[in-house]
Design an enzyme around this catalytic site. Sequence first.
Site, short mmCIF file in Angstrom:
data_model
loop_
_atom_site.label_atom_id
_atom_site.label_comp_id
_atom_site.label_asym_id
_atom_site.label_seq_id
_atom_site.Cartn_x
_atom_site.Cartn_y
_atom_site.Cartn_z
CG ASP A 181 -18.98 -2.00 -9.44
OD1 ASP A 181 -18.05 -2.81 -9.42
OD2 ASP A 181 -18.97 -0.93 -8.82
CE LYS A 234 -15.97 -4.19 -13.12
NZ LYS A 234 -16.48 -3.20 -12.19
CG PHE A 254 -3.07 -10.03 4.40
CD1 PHE A 254 -3.90 -10.92 5.06
CD2 PHE A 254 -3.34 -9.71 3.07
CE1 PHE A 254 -4.99 -11.45 4.42
CE2 PHE A 254 -4.42 -10.26 2.44
CZ PHE A 254 -5.25 -11.13 3.11
CG ASP A 259 -19.92 2.79 -7.72
OD1 ASP A 259 -19.55 1.71 -8.22
OD2 ASP A 259 -19.39 3.29 -6.72
#
Lengths: 1208, 303
Positions: free
Chosen positions: A396, A796, A541, A816
């Site tokens: 990660d 993942k 943005f 984590d």
Amino acid sequence: MSFFGLDCVRKRERELERKLRANDREFNLSFKYATNAIKTSKYNLFTFLPLNLFEQFQRIANAYFLFLLVLQVIPQISSLSWFTTVVPLVLVLTVTAAKDATDDINRHRSDNQVNNRKVQVLIDRKLRSEKWMNVQVGDIIKLENNQFVTADILLLSSSEPLNLVYIETAELDGETNLKVKQALPVTGDLGDDVEKLADFNGEVLCEPPNNRLDRFKGALTCDGQKHPLDNEKVLLRGCTLRNTEWCFGLVLFGGPETKLMQNCGKSTFKRTSIDRLMNVLVLCIFVFLGFMCTILAAGNSVWENNQGSNFTVFLPRQDGNSAAFTAFLTFWSYVIILNTLVPISLYVSVEIIRLGNSFYIDWDRKMYYARSDTPAEARTTTLNEELGQIKYIFSDKTGTLTQNIMTFNKCSINGKCYGDVFDYTGQRIEITEHTERVDFSFNPLSDPRFVFHDHALVEAVKLQSPEVQAFFRLLGLCHTVMAEEKREGELHYQAQSPDEGALVTAARNFGFVFRSRTPDSICIVEMGQQRSYELLAILDFNNVRKRMSVIVRSPEGKLCLYCKGADTIIYERLHPSCSKLMDVTTEHLNEFAGEGLRTLVLAYKDLEEEYFTQWQRRHHEASTTLDDREARLDQLYEEIETGLMLLGATAIEDKLQDGVPQTIEQLSKADIKIWVLTGDKQETAENIGYSCNLLREEMNDVFIISGNSPEDVREELRHARTSMKPDAADTEPMPGRTLGKGVKVIADEAVNGEYGLVINGPSLAYALERRMELDFLRTACMCKSVICCRVTPLQKAQVVQLVKKYKQVVTLAIGDGANDVSMIKEAHIGVGISGQEGMQAVLSSDYTFAQFRFLQRLLLVHGRWSYLRMCKFLSYFFYKNFTFTFVHFWFAFFCGFSAQTVYDEWFITLYNLMYTALPVLGMSLFDQDVNDAWSFQHPQLYVPGQLNLYFNKKAFFKCALHSCYSSMVLFFVPYAAMQDTVRDDGKDVADYQSFALLTQTCLMFTVSIQLGLEMWYWTAVNTFFVLGSLAMYFAVTFTMYSNGLFLILPSAFPFIGTARNSLNQPNIWLTILLTSTLCILPVVTYRFLLIQLCPTINNQVMFKVRQAKASPPPLPRRARIRRTSSRRSGYAFSHAQGYGDLVTSGRFLRRPAMSRSAAFTHVGRATGFSPMGRSAGYSPTGRPQNAKAPDVEVTSLQMYRTINDPAL
Amino acid sequence: MVKHEQESTNRPDNTAFTQQRLPAWQPMLSAGIVIPGFLIIGAAFIGIGVALFVTSQSIQVLEGPVFFYYALSNFFQNHRRYGVSKDDNQLFGDTSYFTSPSSSCSPYQYDSSNKPIVPCGSVANSMFSDTFQLYQVVNGTNKLVPWDGQGIAWWTDYSIKYRNPSVTPLQNAFNNTVKPINWTKPAYELDPTDSSNNGFINQDFLVWMRRAALPNFRKLYRRITQGDYAQGLPAGNYLLNINYSYPVVDFGGRKKVVLSNVSWMGGKNDFLGIAYLVIGSLCVVMSVVMLIVYAKFKFPDEE
């Protein structure tokens, strides 16, 4: 939960819906819902023995020994006394049972602890403190602030306005930001009035227990009215109540039926490749055992026909059995005798070794992180040796590689670069903790945690250089940060992205303090003077624009547009007069990028009042139109953001965890491939890739896969492959070995040069499709490092799965957060970074420690040693048992295949348990080739593990051959030496008992010396174990053969006197010497020649260490790599779209309570706002946040991250 | 200070054991050890080999004390079923096992009339029964060579492992039992002349009961240690009188008698000496080979 019928029966009549009534225990009891007691333990006092034994005998080796025991009871077959099998079996069972029992006691303890927590329950119209386990479905309970939620409950009322409660779900899903739940108004009115609550008799009809955390369906009927219930009104067990004085809830699901417990699925039991190999080998051994016994039975049949039938004068056959039947019995007798081939103590010893090596991990001070007082922990104790075989690491990013702390590191203002420190000779100084910091005490509002080293910038600010002032004014104005001022001068910023937080904090310290904002104004303190700017527009943005601007009117009435954004984008919009400054700034930008810093370019533009009024009108029109709103706004923004004046650039460091680049470099030297799987944006991820050395400027190429259709992606992958290896594009993948189910193992393809691969989320989704996964895998595996961005937790896991499926390699996933759980569970080894957000990653991991850099110690030291030790253990263990057993085989040819053992039965019983157990355990707990420092010095030492070189089928075969040789020597040398010989007083020494003693003594010496050859690291303990075992052998032997024991039990100790009568003979000792030498010398010769002719990496390093005779020079502390990058932009900004609207909408304003609830419930839909970045979802640090502190009120700013990291 | 300690309560202990820093000796198979080692072992083995070979060759028949052995071939005393067929408790003199011998003795547990056999089992039943007398032919007359049948069994067997029941006369202990089927006389008549050599502690019996490891074996019959022949058998003509009663033809076995003396290394056996010589020489050869290899490859190199 229970092993006995009860629950099974209940499960059969599946609950279809759940019906319950508040405050009516009798009614609810009729449904037999589970109470709130949980039980994770497996046994109780009475079920332990039968259940545990049952489980243990499911293991093939144990079952086999039980079968042997049965055979031994049959007198015709029994070639060995029963105790030879019973003693080891009982010992093995006891050790395992003891381990299981301690585990279960711990589970009982934690169950008890949880079950005995207290909670206030409304019983008999009174609130009473009750144990959790006594809470029942339908009870009304009262929870207080910071309490764990007892069960899955329906929220009835709370202390907060609008019946809101705040909960933290860290234990459930790992997210530390607070979530809000709201009770129904009808129940909310009950308040904390116990009388009213006790009268409440609402009925709930809801779904049966399930494991969906995000969904709940049901209805509450009260006073004849039906109210729908959804997830918003339910608090789940495992959450924690925060910022809420109290709340009342109605228990819906208890104990095992809560969603938390329903989610505690059986974690898949991970096995190591050595485990699988061992199982295969044990099967091979069984086959081999059958084969040997068949040969011996055939031999017996021949012998019985030719000689036995004549020998019946002296040895009549039992009950007139025929030769064929005797052969059949002999088969089973030999199964008993040769049982030591199947090593009963193998599994137990392996477990002990793994346990020991796991303790080393827990004990390692070099993997202890003092700052958070966390030692490393091996949560799974059965995977150690696999740590020495890792080929792929999936990591990660945030929280693992980086600290998710952004620091304002450097900047370039008007062509001058600030941030570096030079000594008096003009040399750049490496910035360390001891470098002198800039003193910001002139600014009372400064943030004491902000660190900057270059004094020149402060000087420039103090000199009131207009460009520098404009630079920081821009930073103070152009952002979407919120400020909170609890006390005068005590500012807290809450920023959606840490980047912005860092920039605003920098401006704050350099004297442009952003103090507060309203929807249409921003108040900043400029060099001590408070000024309020009118905020006219935020040009928000987004990922296409890659910039944001604000238009403000200064107190003087000057209109100005401030813009910050990606260099590439802003440069296109600059006024031509800036071209010179542009060149200088570009140089600085390249330098920043080369150092892996995240850059933003700042620019401004003064606006004409008329033009702006007109623009504003059009802007208003555009923003109120319904169709094509976005496009029209974009066009307007585009129009006004031109002709900008360049101010400079900022460089923000995304702080890496300590030692990350060095660790990655070490690991890649160990030939481990590292893939970073991150939810971040491509630019951010790429940037981190460079700063932590994963991607390097000197790589031949870094491929970016960002296609938006399957065809594009395939084409891009193919292109990447062609440029790496021109002939690889269209060829079929290398024919590797076929795994089961027709899945091919894809062999590694060698390429020249180093390449990197970056693939973004959508492309990855295509690449993981079945048709393309091989293309992707091949391309990715040709690259040195791979970065996947915008990856979902599921993806993942899929990436890990893909590699596991086609590559026969060992994978490790490290992360984590809750989003890493899937990959941690999927990989062979999961590592959790502890002391970070949530506990989910840690709880589902196999190993945990606090810092990414400990990974190199875990793999290169602990993993490597564990693997080395395990392999040495296995090959030696098989050797010693095979050698021991094969002697029987040779003897069979001389004893009429009668299943006569060569050794004394006591020796057979004790050989594995006492005489040879400790030395080999000692070796497997202490052995090391070179110490940890040298292991780091030579990461290549790790490679043999990846290739599985130390122990494999070939090694096993070799070890069997070696045993074959040794056993022949062990039998035939004593045979020849004892033939016709006598003692020096003419008495018998060639008798069976003396021969047995001679052979077993030879065997003991041989296996002990052989162990000495295997052992590389003789500690005092090892020496003691080896010599002690030999001494014990003699001591026990002399005791067993002593008069005393014989007199107690004549039939159990028939070998009386043998030791005394034969071990005092010189020729016996000469035979022992000859036999052991003959067993060992060829091995020494072979090994010596092997070292000379083709030395392994271990040999090379060991000899090198020997020559160096000192500890290696410490690894050079890598200086920060300074390079200029001309190839890429350093732009990376982890900001998300939508915050401009939020800031101007006024929704963030705190209180009155009404707007507060509105902000919570509708924020997403009302503003069309959807947070994209990870930090929008939850805060990535587990450090105490303002929001958690009881005295801080919660606002919608929860979506913001409080900037109070000590390191800032 | 206290606070500091509390903060790092989880810090692991700093001991050589937990940190895997135990001091250790790390031997290696380097040329400096292996090649000289092989040379030394080779030399030592050749030395031992020569000594053993010379000793073995020096064993003569005629130098005293001379031992008289009988040898059997193809006789499987090491067969499992044969080996277990005895009752250690019975032979230890425990009379309760006289009336009910261990079932392991079967089929020599009870005779056809269901009387217990003492001593039971195949081993005892198959006791060697030939007897020998050795005469020297001196001037046409046969002079009996006196020999000793007492010191031929292990002391432990004679004094501890085997015992007669403490019943006098010994015969009474054997009431209601029968002798082994192949035997011509019961156990208590094995040596009626000498009570210390009778019954279960008869040394011929003990020698037989110590079963051989291999199918071809020799067993000590008598020692010639007394009288004129204590210093060896002088050259001359000898006559061996064999009382032939033990059948071996059935199972293809052969009988032999051996007269031999012993040395410090036991009986005559050339194997050890030759093996030591061969292995010693091989060691020397291997050390030369290794030296050549080492000279050629020079590992470890200083790179």
